[in-house]
Design an enzyme around this catalytic site. Sequence first.
Site, PDB file in Angstrom:
ATOM      1  N   HIS A  63       0.865  -1.192   0.000  1.00 38.20           N
ATOM      2  CA  HIS A  63       0.000   0.000   0.000  1.00 38.20           C
ATOM      3  C   HIS A  63       0.894   1.232   0.000  1.00 38.20           C
ATOM      4  O   HIS A  63       1.674   1.430   0.929  1.00 38.20           O
ATOM      5  CB  HIS A  63      -0.904  -0.013   1.235  1.00 38.20           C
ATOM      6  CG  HIS A  63      -1.833  -1.194   1.264  1.00 38.20           C
ATOM      7  ND1 HIS A  63      -3.107  -1.153   0.734  1.00 38.20           N
ATOM      8  CD2 HIS A  63      -1.663  -2.459   1.725  1.00 38.20           C
ATOM      9  CE1 HIS A  63      -3.685  -2.344   0.876  1.00 38.20           C
ATOM     10  NE2 HIS A  63      -2.825  -3.160   1.478  1.00 38.20           N
ATOM     11  N   LEU A  64       0.778   2.046  -1.046  1.00 34.45           N
ATOM     12  CA  LEU A  64       1.612   3.247  -1.140  1.00 34.45           C
ATOM     13  C   LEU A  64       0.834   4.514  -0.802  1.00 34.45           C
ATOM     14  O   LEU A  64       1.412   5.596  -0.710  1.00 34.45           O
ATOM     15  CB  LEU A  64       2.245   3.346  -2.533  1.00 34.45           C
ATOM     16  CG  LEU A  64       3.212   2.210  -2.899  1.00 34.45           C
ATOM     17  CD1 LEU A  64       3.814   2.424  -4.275  1.00 34.45           C
ATOM     18  CD2 LEU A  64       4.323   2.058  -1.852  1.00 34.45           C
ATOM     19  N   ARG A  65      -0.498   4.394  -0.658  1.00 39.23           N
ATOM     20  CA  ARG A  65      -1.365   5.441  -0.067  1.00 39.23           C
ATOM     21  C   ARG A  65      -1.530   6.709  -0.885  1.00 39.23           C
ATOM     22  O   ARG A  65      -2.199   7.630  -0.432  1.00 39.23           O
ATOM     23  CB  ARG A  65      -0.875   5.819   1.339  1.00 39.23           C
ATOM     24  CG  ARG A  65      -0.650   4.660   2.303  1.00 39.23           C
ATOM     25  CD  ARG A  65      -1.900   3.900   2.598  1.00 39.23           C
ATOM     26  NE  ARG A  65      -1.732   3.001   3.737  1.00 39.23           N
ATOM     27  CZ  ARG A  65      -2.491   1.938   3.962  1.00 39.23           C
ATOM     28  NH1 ARG A  65      -3.480   1.637   3.128  1.00 39.23           N
ATOM     29  NH2 ARG A  65      -2.294   1.170   5.001  1.00 39.23           N
ATOM     30  N   ASN A  95      -6.563   0.936  -2.632  1.00 40.02           N
ATOM     31  CA  ASN A  95      -7.430   1.535  -1.592  1.00 40.02           C
ATOM     32  C   ASN A  95      -6.881   2.895  -1.136  1.00 40.02           C
ATOM     33  O   ASN A  95      -6.608   3.131   0.032  1.00 40.02           O
ATOM     34  CB  ASN A  95      -7.638   0.580  -0.400  1.00 40.02           C
ATOM     35  CG  ASN A  95      -6.356   0.150   0.287  1.00 40.02           C
ATOM     36  OD1 ASN A  95      -5.276   0.256  -0.271  1.00 40.02           O
ATOM     37  ND2 ASN A  95      -6.475  -0.323   1.516  1.00 40.02           N
ATOM     38  N   ASP A 153      -8.776  -5.016  -2.324  1.00 39.82           N
ATOM     39  CA  ASP A 153      -8.083  -5.379  -1.083  1.00 39.82           C
ATOM     40  C   ASP A 153      -8.457  -4.457   0.079  1.00 39.82           C
ATOM     41  O   ASP A 153      -8.571  -3.243  -0.071  1.00 39.82           O
ATOM     42  CB  ASP A 153      -6.568  -5.341  -1.276  1.00 39.82           C
ATOM     43  CG  ASP A 153      -5.852  -5.765  -0.012  1.00 39.82           C
ATOM     44  OD1 ASP A 153      -6.106  -6.880   0.449  1.00 39.82           O
ATOM     45  OD2 ASP A 153      -5.070  -4.971   0.540  1.00 39.82           O
ATOM     46  N   HIS A 233      -2.970 -12.626   1.189  1.00 40.09           N
ATOM     47  CA  HIS A 233      -2.691 -12.887   2.608  1.00 40.09           C
ATOM     48  C   HIS A 233      -3.446 -14.065   3.245  1.00 40.09           C
ATOM     49  O   HIS A 233      -4.251 -13.888   4.148  1.00 40.09           O
ATOM     50  CB  HIS A 233      -2.875 -11.630   3.457  1.00 40.09           C
ATOM     51  CG  HIS A 233      -4.025 -10.737   3.093  1.00 40.09           C
ATOM     52  ND1 HIS A 233      -5.314 -11.194   2.952  1.00 40.09           N
ATOM     53  CD2 HIS A 233      -4.067  -9.399   2.859  1.00 40.09           C
ATOM     54  CE1 HIS A 233      -6.096 -10.172   2.650  1.00 40.09           C
ATOM     55  NE2 HIS A 233      -5.374  -9.078   2.573  1.00 40.09           N
ATOM     56  N   ASP A 306       2.147  -7.110   2.053  1.00 39.95           N
ATOM     57  CA  ASP A 306       0.983  -6.352   2.527  1.00 39.95           C
ATOM     58  C   ASP A 306       1.451  -5.160   3.374  1.00 39.95           C
ATOM     59  O   ASP A 306       0.852  -4.832   4.407  1.00 39.95           O
ATOM     60  CB  ASP A 306       0.006  -7.226   3.313  1.00 39.95           C
ATOM     61  CG  ASP A 306      -1.355  -6.532   3.482  1.00 39.95           C
ATOM     62  OD1 ASP A 306      -1.543  -5.421   2.932  1.00 39.95           O
ATOM     63  OD2 ASP A 306      -2.221  -7.098   4.174  1.00 39.95           O
ATOM     64  N   HIS A 310       0.755   3.253   8.375  1.00 42.94           N
ATOM     65  CA  HIS A 310      -0.251   4.133   9.002  1.00 42.94           C
ATOM     66  C   HIS A 310       0.480   5.184   9.831  1.00 42.94           C
ATOM     67  O   HIS A 310       1.649   5.003  10.189  1.00 42.94           O
ATOM     68  CB  HIS A 310      -1.186   3.328   9.903  1.00 42.94           C
ATOM     69  CG  HIS A 310      -2.112   2.423   9.141  1.00 42.94           C
ATOM     70  ND1 HIS A 310      -3.146   2.896   8.364  1.00 42.94           N
ATOM     71  CD2 HIS A 310      -2.150   1.073   9.025  1.00 42.94           C
ATOM     72  CE1 HIS A 310      -3.788   1.876   7.809  1.00 42.94           C
ATOM     73  NE2 HIS A 310      -3.207   0.751   8.192  1.00 42.94           N
TER      74      HIS A 310
END
Length: 426
Positions: A63-65, A95, A153, A233, A306, A310
């Site tokens: 996840h690179l956001r 996402n 995901d 996962h 994964d 955060h």
Amino acid sequence: MKDILIKNGRIIDLATGLDETGDVLISGGRIKELGGSISAQGAEILDATSQVVCPGFIDMHCHLRQPGYEAKETIASGSKAAARGGFTTICCMPNTNPPLDNAPLITYVNTIAEKEAAVRVLPIGCITRARKGDELSDMMTMAQAGVVAFSDDGSHVKNPQLMRRAMEYSLPLGLPIIEHCEDSDLADGGQANEGIVATTLGLCGIPTAAEEVAVARDIILAELTGARLHIAHVSTKGAVELIRQAKKRGVKLSAEVTPHHLTLTEECVLGYNTQAKVSPPLRTQSDIDALIGGLKDGTIDIIATDHAPHTANDKACEFGLAACGISGLETAFSALMQLVHSGKLPLPLLIAKLSSAPAAILRMKLGSICVGAPADISVINPHLEWTVNTANFISKGHNTPLEGSKLKGKVTATVYAGQVVYQDET
Ligand code: DOR
């Protein structure tokens, strides 16, 4: 671009049967010469004596956001963290905010990646519009814009009819569907694995059946449609067995497991440790044993991080409110080396699960060390001990239950497209 000569390393690539000590010469972004003792005037020397030289790792799930959650991570920071972890190719999940559900957003990610990324970034597009599970996203135009897979995901696609259609649409595009297999009703309200730890903490549990019901449904739909299904996962023993049986029947199926589901148990959440809160939740030693068995017999094809960065605030709250995820790119390889040092997984197999195996799922000519191949290479010191200190993380996400852990084995250099993109300074 200067030539690079990697000297005297143990070169390992299970895909080509390579396991020998020697040199690797890189020129013009590609591997020019391999094996034995090579001399090249003017080349930059990377001394790999007593170290392992292997294909650069490929992470099919991170996840690179960006766009939308740049306080957690950006394409620039996440890709630099990837380089530090030995990864030369990373696939980023959609996402984001807005979610990557149309071609212009995919072009946006590709444009930023081209300008700012330290390694190859390959975007994954949503299965459904805005990840809401109501209608299909623009799968065809996203494929034209360069996505490598489709996934919602973070959520399971609840509606089986919609999933059937998504699989049918994915077929002519030749791309896999990556499913987050967790039945949302069975998992509803759950915070940790259903079992002794959740009970002790008074948390609502997530049963293994939540994963297994979803895996079973999606296997049946993959069997019906002939689509390529990739299960993200995998965390339970039962899911491993469902995948094993489906593969025996010839279903087009692949599966991944994360470093944390392979090395940590539900006990990590004791004390309401939000750093160990992930989706799916950490399970038990018996699940871990089954996951390792699955890796060894080919049921589980790959290891994917994964990586879920955060902010500190996302985790500094009561357990029920904390975000799910672990920032894993910078610790993945070292954490997995525990399995090698304890004799549970051979090093060449671990490397293959992180390189040639994901390349095969992506159907890309990557993840291998051979003359003419792109020079994406990791150099590893299998015996170097270090202590995880998140203050030194390159990722913006410092969320990990491994803070302070002593790990043995470290990536010491990463070469991407013929250039050194990371070198350990310790
Ligand atoms: O722990 C997780 N975090 N699992 C997911 O599937 C999503 C991810 C996130 O986006 O933070």
